[in-house]
Scaffold this motif. Structure first.
Motif, PDB file in Angstrom:
ATOM      1  N   GLU A  24     -14.847   2.847 -14.569  1.00 17.89           N
ATOM      2  CA  GLU A  24     -14.078   3.541 -13.533  1.00 17.89           C
ATOM      3  C   GLU A  24     -13.259   4.682 -14.143  1.00 17.89           C
ATOM      4  O   GLU A  24     -13.210   5.791 -13.587  1.00 17.89           O
ATOM      5  CB  GLU A  24     -13.141   2.557 -12.824  1.00 17.89           C
ATOM      6  CG  GLU A  24     -13.834   1.467 -12.024  1.00 17.89           C
ATOM      7  CD  GLU A  24     -14.387   1.971 -10.699  1.00 17.89           C
ATOM      8  OE1 GLU A  24     -14.383   3.195 -10.464  1.00 17.89           O
ATOM      9  OE2 GLU A  24     -14.824   1.131  -9.888  1.00 17.89           O
TER      10      GLU A  24
ATOM     11  N   ALA B 111     -13.703   8.713 -13.480  1.00 20.25           N
ATOM     12  CA  ALA B 111     -12.565   9.510 -13.016  1.00 20.25           C
ATOM     13  C   ALA B 111     -12.180  10.586 -14.018  1.00 20.25           C
ATOM     14  O   ALA B 111     -11.527  11.571 -13.646  1.00 20.25           O
ATOM     15  CB  ALA B 111     -11.369   8.594 -12.747  1.00 20.25           C
TER      16      ALA B 111
ATOM     17  N   THR C 237      -5.788   6.734 -19.118  1.00 20.14           N
ATOM     18  CA  THR C 237      -6.219   5.418 -18.647  1.00 20.14           C
ATOM     19  C   THR C 237      -7.354   4.890 -19.503  1.00 20.14           C
ATOM     20  O   THR C 237      -7.389   3.707 -19.880  1.00 20.14           O
ATOM     21  CB  THR C 237      -6.673   5.501 -17.176  1.00 20.14           C
ATOM     22  OG1 THR C 237      -5.622   6.039 -16.384  1.00 20.14           O
ATOM     23  CG2 THR C 237      -7.063   4.139 -16.641  1.00 20.14           C
TER      24      THR C 237
ATOM     25  N   HIS D 277     -10.112  10.274 -16.520  1.00 23.66           N
ATOM     26  CA  HIS D 277      -8.694  10.211 -16.855  1.00 23.66           C
ATOM     27  C   HIS D 277      -8.543   9.623 -18.246  1.00 23.66           C
ATOM     28  O   HIS D 277      -8.678   8.410 -18.458  1.00 23.66           O
ATOM     29  CB  HIS D 277      -7.937   9.366 -15.834  1.00 23.66           C
ATOM     30  CG  HIS D 277      -6.464   9.575 -15.864  1.00 23.66           C
ATOM     31  ND1 HIS D 277      -5.618   8.741 -16.539  1.00 23.66           N
ATOM     32  CD2 HIS D 277      -5.693  10.557 -15.335  1.00 23.66           C
ATOM     33  CE1 HIS D 277      -4.371   9.169 -16.399  1.00 23.66           C
ATOM     34  NE2 HIS D 277      -4.387  10.268 -15.678  1.00 23.66           N
TER      35      HIS D 277
ATOM     36  N   TYR E 266      -9.157  -1.094  -9.208  1.00 24.06           N
ATOM     37  CA  TYR E 266      -8.519  -0.144  -8.294  1.00 24.06           C
ATOM     38  C   TYR E 266      -7.615   0.814  -9.065  1.00 24.06           C
ATOM     39  O   TYR E 266      -7.615   2.025  -8.827  1.00 24.06           O
ATOM     40  CB  TYR E 266      -7.707  -0.896  -7.241  1.00 24.06           C
ATOM     41  CG  TYR E 266      -8.543  -1.550  -6.169  1.00 24.06           C
ATOM     42  CD1 TYR E 266      -8.715  -0.945  -4.934  1.00 24.06           C
ATOM     43  CD2 TYR E 266      -9.151  -2.783  -6.380  1.00 24.06           C
ATOM     44  CE1 TYR E 266      -9.473  -1.542  -3.934  1.00 24.06           C
ATOM     45  CE2 TYR E 266      -9.918  -3.385  -5.399  1.00 24.06           C
ATOM     46  CZ  TYR E 266     -10.078  -2.762  -4.173  1.00 24.06           C
ATOM     47  OH  TYR E 266     -10.837  -3.341  -3.190  1.00 24.06           O
TER      48      TYR E 266
ATOM     49  N   TYR F 234       0.826  -1.213   0.000  1.00 20.41           N
ATOM     50  CA  TYR F 234       0.000   0.000   0.000  1.00 20.41           C
ATOM     51  C   TYR F 234       0.859   1.262   0.000  1.00 20.41           C
ATOM     52  O   TYR F 234       0.550   2.253  -0.671  1.00 20.41           O
ATOM     53  CB  TYR F 234      -0.912  -0.028   1.228  1.00 20.41           C
ATOM     54  CG  TYR F 234      -1.860   1.133   1.351  1.00 20.41           C
ATOM     55  CD1 TYR F 234      -2.848   1.358   0.396  1.00 20.41           C
ATOM     56  CD2 TYR F 234      -1.792   2.008   2.436  1.00 20.41           C
ATOM     57  CE1 TYR F 234      -3.731   2.417   0.512  1.00 20.41           C
ATOM     58  CE2 TYR F 234      -2.665   3.068   2.568  1.00 20.41           C
ATOM     59  CZ  TYR F 234      -3.627   3.262   1.592  1.00 20.41           C
ATOM     60  OH  TYR F 234      -4.495   4.329   1.703  1.00 20.41           O
TER      61      TYR F 234
ATOM     62  N   SER G 124      -9.755   3.295 -11.290  1.00 20.91           N
ATOM     63  CA  SER G 124     -10.484   4.305 -10.520  1.00 20.91           C
ATOM     64  C   SER G 124      -9.554   5.359  -9.942  1.00 20.91           C
ATOM     65  O   SER G 124      -9.974   6.493  -9.691  1.00 20.91           O
ATOM     66  CB  SER G 124     -11.283   3.639  -9.395  1.00 20.91           C
ATOM     67  OG  SER G 124     -10.416   3.037  -8.447  1.00 20.91           O
ATOM     68  N   CYS G 125      -8.287   5.007  -9.739  1.00 20.33           N
ATOM     69  CA  CYS G 125      -7.301   5.940  -9.176  1.00 20.33           C
ATOM     70  C   CYS G 125      -6.393   6.540 -10.245  1.00 20.33           C
ATOM     71  O   CYS G 125      -5.370   7.162  -9.917  1.00 20.33           O
ATOM     72  CB  CYS G 125      -6.477   5.243  -8.105  1.00 20.33           C
ATOM     73  SG  CYS G 125      -7.427   4.700  -6.673  1.00 20.33           S
ATOM     74  N   CYS G 126      -6.754   6.353 -11.524  1.00 20.17           N
ATOM     75  CA  CYS G 126      -6.033   6.969 -12.644  1.00 20.17           C
ATOM     76  C   CYS G 126      -4.572   6.531 -12.720  1.00 20.17           C
ATOM     77  O   CYS G 126      -3.700   7.328 -13.078  1.00 20.17           O
ATOM     78  CB  CYS G 126      -6.114   8.502 -12.571  1.00 20.17           C
ATOM     79  SG  CYS G 126      -7.798   9.138 -12.433  1.00 20.17           S
ATOM     80  N   GLN G 127      -4.294   5.292 -12.400  1.00 19.91           N
ATOM     81  CA  GLN G 127      -2.918   4.766 -12.455  1.00 19.91           C
ATOM     82  C   GLN G 127      -2.719   4.089 -13.806  1.00 19.91           C
ATOM     83  O   GLN G 127      -2.760   2.870 -13.943  1.00 19.91           O
ATOM     84  CB  GLN G 127      -2.687   3.787 -11.304  1.00 19.91           C
ATOM     85  CG  GLN G 127      -2.978   4.352  -9.930  1.00 19.91           C
ATOM     86  CD  GLN G 127      -2.035   5.490  -9.551  1.00 19.91           C
ATOM     87  OE1 GLN G 127      -1.058   5.774 -10.229  1.00 19.91           O
ATOM     88  NE2 GLN G 127      -2.326   6.150  -8.442  1.00 19.91           N
TER      89      GLN G 127
ATOM     90  N   ALA H 222      -3.840   0.493  -6.556  1.00 16.55           N
ATOM     91  CA  ALA H 222      -4.588   1.713  -6.240  1.00 16.55           C
ATOM     92  C   ALA H 222      -3.658   2.903  -6.032  1.00 16.55           C
ATOM     93  O   ALA H 222      -3.989   4.035  -6.388  1.00 16.55           O
ATOM     94  CB  ALA H 222      -5.447   1.490  -5.001  1.00 16.55           C
ATOM     95  N   CYS H 223      -2.485   2.654  -5.457  1.00 14.14           N
ATOM     96  CA  CYS H 223      -1.552   3.733  -5.127  1.00 14.14           C
ATOM     97  C   CYS H 223      -0.502   3.950  -6.202  1.00 14.14           C
ATOM     98  O   CYS H 223       0.379   4.806  -6.049  1.00 14.14           O
ATOM     99  CB  CYS H 223      -0.887   3.449  -3.789  1.00 14.14           C
ATOM    100  SG  CYS H 223      -2.048   3.412  -2.414  1.00 14.14           S
TER     101      CYS H 223
END
Length: 382
Positions: A188, A192, A197, A194, A155, A87, A158-161, A125-126
């Motif tokens: 997702e 977001a 992505t 993004h 994940y 994480y 949704s977090c734009c990774q 996510a991170c």
């Protein structure tokens, strides 16, 4: 963890006497009060979860010598040291834990928290790319789901990774995998807003038309992001150009002659053969091309309508053609003009309008000739 204290009644108030009143000085009065006991920092023993969360590899090595089980033990919240390391992006700590008993198996009791979240999900996510790659190399299952059936790619999206999304797609993740609410990674990314992505997911087969349990597709979910809507529009247009869609069932026409047979215009296949016009070239023809091949007005009009609809929507409806209709009329379920489906003018009304316009022009010319006194300009129509 914070603790709230509820008083049964309003607590009392203590007034500190002022030094001006002639009593003991204020500082001396405060010092005289009982103070909490102070402990040195080395009085507390750091646990493996805390050490992993701050990336303290030396403490973990000491704990390993004392009790190897601490490398996989869960704390009160159900998190393992590996979850914390993933994480918070401590790659070396994650590698150490994996080398000393930590698991990335599909057994939710061993490697996940109470929500069945895996270290790979936390790292995704991170955006902790190095940890993601490490976990995949050590056998982490990228398609493993949490309690909501969400995968690591949900994940990340949704977090734009976007870099992590690319990595997970390369590892076999499905951009259209639906969770318990029908939400996909494409959804997702649309929510977001993004675009990078979103584009990555579409390039790997992401479906913008797939709907969630509420019947919402990517355009609906991303309606607040103009750039996402533009990407969807461009994607649909590009998809429409690639190949004609199905005419009957789920299979498109394999040849131009098959298309014409479906339209009951098979007898006009010969002019196209003579001009080496195949199915792909057919959808690029203009009206003049049909005139040059001496295609009659009725069939020509129907063919142009099919071409226009295909270029507009990329779809030829399965109920387009009706064997009970002649070649000069519009096919069942398919108006001669695509805009007619939106409630605009029908062919009959359009013909009446054109006829009225011709009559109006003739009358205006006649009045103009009468005014000039030139009777010879009249044309008698019988």
């Amino acid at each position: 963890m914070s603790v709230r204290v509820r008083f049964q009644e309003r607590p009392g108030i203590t007034y500190v006497p002022s030094s001006r009143s002639g009593n003991a000085p204020l500082l001396a009065d405060i010092i005289s009060k009982p103070m909490p006991q102070l402990y040195p920092e080395n009085k507390y023993d750091m646990d493996a979860c805390t050490a992993a969360s701050i990336g303290d590899l030396e403490v973990l090595k000491k704990l390993l010598r004392i009790n190897p089980n601490t490398m996989v033990s869960k704390n009160q919240t159900g998190w393992t040291p590996l979850l914390y390391a993933a994480y918070l992006g401590h790659n070396s700590v994650a590698a150490f834990l994996l080398d000393n008993g930590a698991q990335v198996s599909e057994n939710v009791d061993d490697s996940t928290n109470g929500r069945w979240q895996t270290p790979l999900m936390m790292a995704s996510a991170c955006g902790n790319l190095n940890v993601v790659r490490l976990l995949l190399e050590r056998g982490a299952n990228p398609k493993m789901c949490d309690k909501e059936k969400r995968q690591a790619i949900h994940y990340a999206a949704s977090c734009c990774q976007n870099v992590v999304v690319d990595t997970l797609l390369a590892a076999g993740c499905d951009p259209n995998a639906a969770d318990s609410h029908g939400t996909t990674p494409v959804h997702e990314a649309a929510i977001a807003g993004h675009e990078v992505t979103f584009l990555s997911l579409l390039e790997k087969g992401g479906n913008v038309e797939q709907k969630n349990s509420k019947g919402e597709n990517a355009a609906v979910l991303g309606c607040e992001h103009n750039r996402i809507l533009q990407i969807i529009s461009d994607h649909q247009a590009e998809t429409a150009k690639q190949a004609p869609q199905a005419i009957s069932g789920n299979r498109g026409p394999r040849s131009l002659s098959e298309l014409l047979e479906e339209m009951e215009l098979g007898k006009y296949s010969e002019p196209f053969k003579n001009e080496n016009v195949d199915l792909e070239v057919f959808f690029e023809l203009k009206e003049q091309d049909f005139k040059d091949m001496n295609i009659p007005y009725g069939p020509k009009k129907r063919m142009l309508d099919v071409i226009k609809r295909y270029k507009t929507t990329g779809v030829i409806r399965s109920d387009t053609f009706d064997s009970n209709q002649s070649s000069s009329t519009s096919p069942r379920g398919y108006s001669s003009h695509p805009e007619d489906d939106n409630g605009k003018m029908t062919d009959t009304l359009r013909s009446i309008r054109d006829l009225n316009q011709e009559t109006k022009t003739f009358v205006m010319n006649a009045l103009e000739n009468l005014g000039s006194g030139d009777i010879n300009k009249f044309v008698v129509i019988t």
